[in-house]
Design a protein around this motif. Structure first.
Motif, PDB file in Angstrom:
ATOM      1  N   ASN A 175      36.938  -3.954 -34.781  1.00 43.87           N
ATOM      2  CA  ASN A 175      37.690  -4.636 -33.723  1.00 43.87           C
ATOM      3  C   ASN A 175      39.064  -5.020 -34.263  1.00 43.87           C
ATOM      4  OD1 ASN A 175      38.667  -6.064 -31.581  1.00 43.87           O
ATOM      5  ND2 ASN A 175      36.953  -7.505 -31.456  1.00 43.87           N
ATOM      6  N   PRO A 176      40.046  -4.122 -34.155  1.00 47.65           N
ATOM      7  CA  PRO A 176      41.365  -4.387 -34.752  1.00 47.65           C
ATOM      8  C   PRO A 176      42.193  -5.427 -34.012  1.00 47.65           C
ATOM      9  CG  PRO A 176      41.370  -2.285 -33.600  1.00 47.65           C
ATOM     10  CD  PRO A 176      39.953  -2.778 -33.558  1.00 47.65           C
ATOM     11  N   PHE A 177      41.692  -5.943 -32.872  1.00 46.76           N
ATOM     12  CA  PHE A 177      42.476  -6.893 -32.091  1.00 46.76           C
ATOM     13  C   PHE A 177      41.975  -8.332 -32.244  1.00 46.76           C
ATOM     14  CE2 PHE A 177      42.950  -2.770 -30.006  1.00 46.76           C
ATOM     15  CZ  PHE A 177      44.334  -2.637 -30.064  1.00 46.76           C
ATOM     16  N   LEU A 178      41.143  -8.571 -33.280  1.00 45.29           N
ATOM     17  CA  LEU A 178      40.755  -9.937 -33.597  1.00 45.29           C
ATOM     18  C   LEU A 178      41.950 -10.688 -34.167  1.00 45.29           C
ATOM     19  CD1 LEU A 178      37.285  -9.367 -35.346  1.00 45.29           C
ATOM     20  CD2 LEU A 178      37.654 -10.459 -33.129  1.00 45.29           C
ATOM     21  N   THR A 179      41.943 -11.990 -33.999  1.00 51.90           N
ATOM     22  CA  THR A 179      42.994 -12.807 -34.605  1.00 51.90           C
ATOM     23  C   THR A 179      42.743 -12.888 -36.108  1.00 51.90           C
ATOM     24  OG1 THR A 179      43.189 -14.113 -32.576  1.00 51.90           O
ATOM     25  CG2 THR A 179      44.110 -15.058 -34.605  1.00 51.90           C
ATOM     26  N   ILE A 180      43.665 -12.378 -36.895  1.00 51.19           N
ATOM     27  CA  ILE A 180      43.459 -12.287 -38.339  1.00 51.19           C
ATOM     28  C   ILE A 180      44.705 -12.755 -39.070  1.00 51.19           C
ATOM     29  CG2 ILE A 180      41.832 -10.369 -38.212  1.00 51.19           C
ATOM     30  CD1 ILE A 180      44.187  -8.516 -38.983  1.00 51.19           C
TER      31      ILE A 180
END
Length: 614
Positions: free
Chosen positions: A488-493
């Motif tokens: 899930n590359p659109f998580l807040t990281i």
């Protein structure tokens, strides 16, 4: 002197009206007279006319030109010629059909791990079926003849298995040459003749983000099984089959010294070989989970449980009497289970069955005048209940980790979930809540002194398991952020932190952090985030580093489950009844038994001369 230009050959075309005019037709680009079956090379009107007038001049007397009777005669002659040709083509077609059936049945036998000699049994069963089921059919004899012609002798089945195994092997190697990255899993075990068999499975990631996993090879180690022996055997296989080893990204093994030895282990030797690229090495997650579960030492419980089970199961008379007692008491189960320490789930199943049959076991021991103080000891019974519950939870995790297409992110999730559950169970035990420990709760209710039970005493054991999990799965913690971003590359990281993990795992050049920022702000990709093939639609030109890392992660194995599964199949294929099976045939049978690839039956049938069975 210049060479004179060659005269272009003239092409002649057959006209349909010539069929009725000169009684000729076309068969495979040649003119054939329907009266005498003579063939003419050129479809030239003059040739056809000359032949007809010379050899069949009286035909027009009986069948005048452009008459209905002539048209009917030509149709009859044409149909007769086709029927005559079918007499020769039909047997050839039928022979091909029975040969393809022979391949398919041989594949079925290999898939179910049956010996080559079972082909005759299969053929006999088909004959009985034809005799019985088709008894009232007019073409019964034709059906029986066709079934009898299927080639299923032992030698024929062996050849079919060899050819299909070779075809599947070529398909795997072809995909290996087309894939972007691949990883391997290795494991070694002994067959019934004490030959060390090294199983190698491959998981391939393709440019469109799809993956495949299958058996790569079975290597036979005739003498020693040291790390250098395994390395030499595998390196020879790589050279002989032109394996694109530069695409290798990970190797998963068990914890044996021959595999993971610091200096002379297989992994160490591969790392020192310049032909091998930099790759990640994982100790099988399932093996580590099984070892972590042994951190809790309740030997006083397991020793007595195994002793009692063996005393009942070891002697035939006692075993029969015990089963009769269970039947008489209408017990939940009909027998006890024997413990096998090498089986991952054995301890949990044995303990649960023992607890469920504990009243019947006590009754049976009383009939033998045997006394075991532990069976009446409150603390021992509480320990038994706790150990049974804990091993059941470890078994549930083990089952979660097993299976095909269990990639590394899935295993990281399962292990992290279990570590989190350990914390919840610990807190509940401290508060005296036994919701998730049904056997411990059952034992606590059965003891006489309620004040003697202190559930918090078992929190120490949960802490040991948690500490062991943290120690053994430290290498997975490094991959966690990477796997989470890939899924899930659109998580807040924290871009700086996660990009640092990417650099640590993949040794990437600079720029991955900027690709992360661009990707997370791409509105079009964000709208398709739930696409099952998300990384297949991401532009490789715009995000070269991230797409490469995503493919690598999708290629990673997390365990050696497929190898363990293959060993179970191998024990059936090469049993004590087939102990003289050659290594080559063992490889062929195992490949067809475990492979998800389908042999190309038609191509295999066309590649050989089809002959019916005699």
């Amino acid at each position: 002197m210049a060479e004179a230009p060659r005269k272009k050959s003239k092409t002649y075309h057959f006209h349909e009206e010539w069929e009725e005019e000169f009684i000729f037709t076309m068969v495979k680009d040649k003119c054939v007279c329907m009266l005498c079956h003579q063939t003419l090379a050129l479809s030239k009107r003059g040739n056809l006319e000359r032949h007809h007038n010379t050899n069949h001049d009286k035909f027009k007397d009986s069948f005048p030109g452009k008459s209905a009777i002539r048209a009917r005669k030509v149709a009859e002659l044409k149909a007769g010629l086709k029927a005559q040709q079918s007499l020769f083509t039909k047997p050839a077609t039928q022979n091909k059909a029975v040969t393809e059936a022979s391949f398919r049945i041989s594949h079925l036998l290999a898939k179910h791990k049956k010996p080559f000699t079972d082909g005759d049994l299969f053929k006999e069963a088909m004959a009985i079926t034809a005799e019985t089921v088709f008894n009232g059919f007019k073409n019964k004899d034709d059906i029986k003849t066709a079934l009898r012609s299927v080639q299923l002798g032992p030698n024929t089945v062996a050849r079919r298995v060899e050819e299909m195994s070779g075809d599947v092997d070529r398909q795997v190697l072809k995909d290996l040459s087309h894939c972007e990255y691949f990883s391997l899993q290795f494991d070694e075990s002994l067959d019934v003749m004490d030959t060390a068999q090294l199983v190698v499975f491959v998981r391939m990631a393709f440019p469109d983000s799809t993956t495949k996993e299958d058996l790569l090879t079975l290597l036979h180690l005739k003498e020693r099984t040291r790390g250098e022996d395994i390395y030499n055997a595998f390196k020879k296989y790589v050279r002989d089959n032109d394996i694109p080893i530069h695409k290798l990204v990970a190797i998963t093994t068990d914890g044996a010294p021959a595999m993971r030895g610091v200096r002379a282990g297989f992994i160490a030797l591969c790392r020192n070989d310049q032909d091998f690229p930099d790759f990640v090495n994982y100790h099988c997650v399932i093996h580590q989970q099984a070892l972590a579960g042994k951190a809790v030492n309740f030997s006083q419980v397991m020793t007595l449980v195994v002793k009692l089970i063996n005393s009942i199961r070891a002697k035939a008379l006692q075993h029969r009497l015990f089963k009769a007692l269970l039947d008489e008491l209408d017990a939940a189960y009909g027998d006890l289970l024997l413990h096998a320490d090498v089986r991952w789930l054995s301890r949990g199943k044995v303990l649960q069955r023992f607890v469920d049959l504990l009243p019947e076991i006590k009754t049976f021991l009383e009939t033998r005048n045997e006394e075991h103080e532990e069976l009446s000891d409150d603390q021992w019974l509480l320990d038994l209940g706790f150990l049974t519950d804990l091993t059941a939870k470890l078994n549930a995790l083990n089952n979660e980790l097993q299976g095909k297409d269990r990639h590394l992110p899935h295993m990281i999730s399962a292990v992290n979930a279990f570590k989190a559950k350990l914390g919840v169970w610990n807190t509940q035990l401290k508060n005296g809540r036994l919701t998730h420990f049904p056997n411990l709760e059952k034992m606590s209710q059965a003891i006489g002194d309620k004040d003697a039970f202190h559930p918090e005493q078992y929190c120490v054991h949960l802490d040991k398991v948690a500490a062991e999990f943290s120690r053994r799965f430290a290498e997975l913690d490094v991959m966690e952020d990477v796997a989470a971003f890939v899924l899930n590359p659109f998580l807040t990281i924290d871009v700086e932190q996660v990009s640092g993990k990417f650099q640590q795992v993949f040794a990437l050049p600079s720029g991955v952090d900027m690709e992360m920022v661009d990707l997370q702000n791409d509105i079009e990709l964000k709208a398709r985030a739930r696409d099952s093939n998300f990384w297949g639609i991401v532009s490789r030109e715009k995000f070269p580093l991230l797409t490469s890392c995503a493919l690598r992660v999708s290629a990673y194995f997390g365990s050696t489950y497929l190898c363990e599964m293959a060993f179970s199949q191998m024990k059936i294929i090469k049993s004590k009844y087939r102990s003289h099976l050659t290594d080559k045939h063992l490889t062929d049978c195992l490949r067809l038994a475990v492979s998800s690839y389908e042999p190309n039956y038609k191509a295999l049938t066309d590649s050989i001369q089809s002959q019916p069975s005699h």
